[in-house]
Design an enzyme around this catalytic site. Structure first.
Site, PDB file in Angstrom:
ATOM      1  N   LYS A  27       3.990   2.436 -10.513  1.00 27.87           N
ATOM      2  CA  LYS A  27       4.483   3.275  -9.404  1.00 27.87           C
ATOM      3  C   LYS A  27       5.806   3.933  -9.769  1.00 27.87           C
ATOM      4  O   LYS A  27       6.009   5.115  -9.504  1.00 27.87           O
ATOM      5  CB  LYS A  27       4.672   2.435  -8.129  1.00 27.87           C
ATOM      6  CG  LYS A  27       3.369   2.134  -7.413  1.00 27.87           C
ATOM      7  CD  LYS A  27       3.634   1.627  -6.010  1.00 27.87           C
ATOM      8  CE  LYS A  27       2.344   1.342  -5.262  1.00 27.87           C
ATOM      9  NZ  LYS A  27       2.565   0.737  -3.963  1.00 27.87           N
ATOM     10  N   LYS A  73      -5.210   5.810  -2.587  1.00 27.42           N
ATOM     11  CA  LYS A  73      -5.062   6.639  -1.381  1.00 27.42           C
ATOM     12  C   LYS A  73      -3.914   7.635  -1.524  1.00 27.42           C
ATOM     13  O   LYS A  73      -3.839   8.600  -0.792  1.00 27.42           O
ATOM     14  CB  LYS A  73      -4.929   5.785  -0.114  1.00 27.42           C
ATOM     15  CG  LYS A  73      -3.905   4.655  -0.126  1.00 27.42           C
ATOM     16  CD  LYS A  73      -3.801   4.041   1.276  1.00 27.42           C
ATOM     17  CE  LYS A  73      -3.863   2.537   1.347  1.00 27.42           C
ATOM     18  NZ  LYS A  73      -2.697   1.813   0.882  1.00 27.42           N
ATOM     19  N   LYS A  87      -7.726   3.841 -11.322  1.00 24.27           N
ATOM     20  CA  LYS A  87      -8.086   3.238 -10.025  1.00 24.27           C
ATOM     21  C   LYS A  87      -8.084   4.288  -8.914  1.00 24.27           C
ATOM     22  O   LYS A  87      -7.187   5.134  -8.865  1.00 24.27           O
ATOM     23  CB  LYS A  87      -7.056   2.142  -9.706  1.00 24.27           C
ATOM     24  CG  LYS A  87      -7.409   1.270  -8.536  1.00 24.27           C
ATOM     25  CD  LYS A  87      -6.226   0.412  -8.127  1.00 24.27           C
ATOM     26  CE  LYS A  87      -5.210   1.219  -7.363  1.00 24.27           C
ATOM     27  NZ  LYS A  87      -4.196   0.449  -6.638  1.00 24.27           N
TER      28      LYS A  87
HETATM   29  P1  TYM Z   1      -2.757  -1.549  -0.694  1.00 19.77           P
HETATM   30  O1  TYM Z   1      -2.657  -0.873   0.598  1.00 19.77           O
HETATM   31  O2  TYM Z   1      -2.336  -0.832  -1.923  1.00 19.77           O
HETATM   32  O3  TYM Z   1      -4.233  -2.065  -0.943  1.00 19.77           O
HETATM   33  C1  TYM Z   1      -4.897  -2.805   0.045  1.00 19.77           C
HETATM   34  C2  TYM Z   1      -6.084  -3.562  -0.519  1.00 19.77           C
HETATM   35  O4  TYM Z   1      -7.049  -2.662  -1.079  1.00 19.77           O
HETATM   36  C3  TYM Z   1      -7.330  -3.045  -2.423  1.00 19.77           C
HETATM   37  N1  TYM Z   1      -7.590  -1.823  -3.205  1.00 19.77           N
HETATM   38  C4  TYM Z   1      -8.654  -1.648  -3.995  1.00 19.77           C
HETATM   39  N2  TYM Z   1      -9.698  -2.451  -4.264  1.00 19.77           N
HETATM   40  C5  TYM Z   1     -10.648  -1.965  -5.109  1.00 19.77           C
HETATM   41  N3  TYM Z   1     -10.580  -0.737  -5.674  1.00 19.77           N
HETATM   42  C6  TYM Z   1      -9.557   0.101  -5.427  1.00 19.77           C
HETATM   43  N4  TYM Z   1      -9.508   1.306  -5.959  1.00 19.77           N
HETATM   44  C7  TYM Z   1      -8.531  -0.357  -4.535  1.00 19.77           C
HETATM   45  N5  TYM Z   1      -7.393   0.210  -4.051  1.00 19.77           N
HETATM   46  C8  TYM Z   1      -6.832  -0.713  -3.241  1.00 19.77           C
HETATM   47  C9  TYM Z   1      -6.078  -3.764  -2.903  1.00 19.77           C
HETATM   48  O5  TYM Z   1      -6.360  -4.599  -3.998  1.00 19.77           O
HETATM   49  C10 TYM Z   1      -5.686  -4.524  -1.655  1.00 19.77           C
HETATM   50  O6  TYM Z   1      -6.446  -5.696  -1.528  1.00 19.77           O
HETATM   51  N6  TYM Z   1       0.228  -5.217  -1.809  1.00 19.77           N
HETATM   52  C11 TYM Z   1      -0.989  -5.069  -1.034  1.00 19.77           C
HETATM   53  C12 TYM Z   1      -0.723  -5.191   0.452  1.00 19.77           C
HETATM   54  C13 TYM Z   1      -0.193  -6.525   0.860  1.00 19.77           C
HETATM   55  C14 TYM Z   1      -0.880  -7.764   0.793  1.00 19.77           C
HETATM   56  C15 TYM Z   1       0.020  -8.732   1.336  1.00 19.77           C
HETATM   57  C16 TYM Z   1      -2.151  -8.132   0.335  1.00 19.77           C
HETATM   58  C17 TYM Z   1       1.028  -6.783   1.401  1.00 19.77           C
HETATM   59  N7  TYM Z   1       1.152  -8.103   1.674  1.00 19.77           N
HETATM   60  C18 TYM Z   1      -0.347 -10.081   1.402  1.00 19.77           C
HETATM   61  C19 TYM Z   1      -2.490  -9.505   0.427  1.00 19.77           C
HETATM   62  C20 TYM Z   1      -1.611 -10.439   0.939  1.00 19.77           C
HETATM   63  C21 TYM Z   1      -1.686  -3.773  -1.390  1.00 19.77           C
HETATM   64  O7  TYM Z   1      -2.115  -3.618  -2.467  1.00 19.77           O
HETATM   65  O8  TYM Z   1      -1.884  -2.848  -0.475  1.00 19.77           O
END
Ligand code: TYM
Length: 352
Positions: free
Chosen positions: A130, A216, A213
């Site tokens: 990032k 969003k 990957k």
């Molecule tokens: P975020 O919003 O980036 O992603 C949320 C979830 O979506 C999954 N994900 C994907 N899975 C498969 N293929 C993809 N292209 C893809 N893009 C996103 C991510 O692996 C995630 O599960 N840091 C976390 C948010 C968070 C969190 C937590 C998660 C904050 N606190 C505590 C678990 C426990 C995140 O990646 O958000």
């Protein structure tokens, strides 16, 4: 689904031993959710909810680790709550809440910050990825300490299982290390959580760049399928997905075949069929057939989600009600852990 740390012993302080196993996971309310978020996270959350006491969080405090427009952030938070419900989460199993509604997250996040070695954070690949895309002087320190707030999210609920996509595995491992470190310094306090990664859909790749990957925050129009894209647009995006000049329709780890592999993986995750079955289905078929079939399966999967979402957005009062009740429950559970942590580290108990 694979439980990648299942061999590791879980530990829990006495106060939490007598309860059903817990899940916590979250998604950032930044931009629109993609089918990556659905297949990597939401779909498995819904599948697991009846076996666990589940906490699903809308992590707005993580979202502000990069600049956000306040009105959009507010709107995206409510939209995510509606999408959690539309994807099948039920309030009888799940506590669906907004992270900033539970101040214990900030407080434990700070405490964990103070005891996290910089070297551990320096190893986090998500920060490297990032920050590499940003101007050096616009990178906030919150982006660097993002994983300690995520650890706080998880540890506050004495979480047993964290279902996430593949990209979050390293953050959950850091959480385990932090919990173990805290427990050995101060005595049993936190449950050591296990990560759960789905078998299909753990890393959905971009349709235009299948070696990266699906994200969003990527702006290119053909990159991601959003959960709320009109279904015709979903079909068009998939029909335009990058493939290769070969004709073989097989799952593959060859980067040259990443486009076809990604389409097959998306299809597998939506249909829940075996790889063998799917390869047999496309034996002697062309890429046009593959794309058409995948496009239909995705559109069919998204249709009921969008219908339910539209219905829920017409009942915003209900969504706010769910968020309020959930925040009350989350506050109750989180404050029990926080009180224990405050005591363990030597903070004076305030008179109540
Ligand atoms: P975020 O919003 O980036 O992603 C949320 C979830 O979506 C999954 N994900 C994907 N899975 C498969 N293929 C993809 N292209 C893809 N893009 C996103 C991510 O692996 C995630 O599960 N840091 C976390 C948010 C968070 C969190 C937590 C998660 C904050 N606190 C505590 C678990 C426990 C995140 O990646 O958000």
């Amino acid at each position: 689904m694979t439980n990648q740390n299942s061999a590791s012993p879980a530990s829990a302080p006495d106060v939490v031993k007598q309860r059903p196993p817990r899940i916590l996971s979250g998604i950032q309310p930044s931009g629109q959710l993609t089918i990556g978020n659905y297949l990597g996270a939401l779909k498995q959350w819904a599948a697991l909810q009846s076996q666990y006491d589940s906490f699903y969080c809308i992590v707005d405090m993580h979202a502000i680790t990069v600049p956000q427009d306040p009105a959009e952030l507010r709107e995206a938070s409510v939209r995510n709550a509606a999408l959690y419900l539309a994807c099948g989460l039920e309030t009888k199993h799940c506590t669906i809440f907004i992270q900033s509604h539970v101040s214990a997250h900030s407080e434990l996040g700070w405490i964990l910050n103070c005891m996290t070695p910089m070297g551990w954070l320096n190893r986090m690949t998500q920060f490297k990825d990032k920050s590499a895309k940003m101007q050096a002087d616009s990178i906030g320190s919150g982006l660097f300490t993002y994983p300690t707030l995520m650890a706080a999210d998880i540890l506050l609920y004495q979480t047993d299982l964290v279902p996430v996509g593949d990209d979050q595995k390293q953050h959950v491992e850091l959480t385990r290390d932090l919990a173990q470190r805290f427990n050995s310094m101060y005595g049993e306090t936190f449950t050591i959580p296990n990560v759960m990664i789905p078998v299909a859909g753990a890393r959905v790749m971009g349709l235009d760049t299948p070696t990266a990957k699906m994200s969003k925050s990527e702006k290119a129009d053909g990159h991601a399928v959003f959960l709320l894209d009109p279904l015709d647009k979903v079909r068009k995006k998939i029909m335009r997905a990058t493939t290769d000049s070969d004709r073989v329709i097989k799952f593959s780890t060859d980067p040259e075949r990443a486009g076809v592999n990604n389409l097959l993986t998306i299809y597998q995750a939506f249909t829940e069929r075996s790889r063998e079955d799917i390869e047999a289905q496309f034996d002697s078929k062309g890429y046009g057939d593959l794309k058409k079939t995948v496009a239909e399966a995705v559109a069919e999967g998204l249709k009921p989600i969008q219908e339910r979402y539209n219905q829920l957005m017409g009942e915003k009062g209900y969504i706010y009600e769910v968020l309020k009740k959930s925040a009350d429950r989350a506050n109750e559970v989180a404050s029990t852990t926080l009180d224990l942590v405050r005591d363990r580290i030597g903070f004076v108990k305030p008179l109540r």
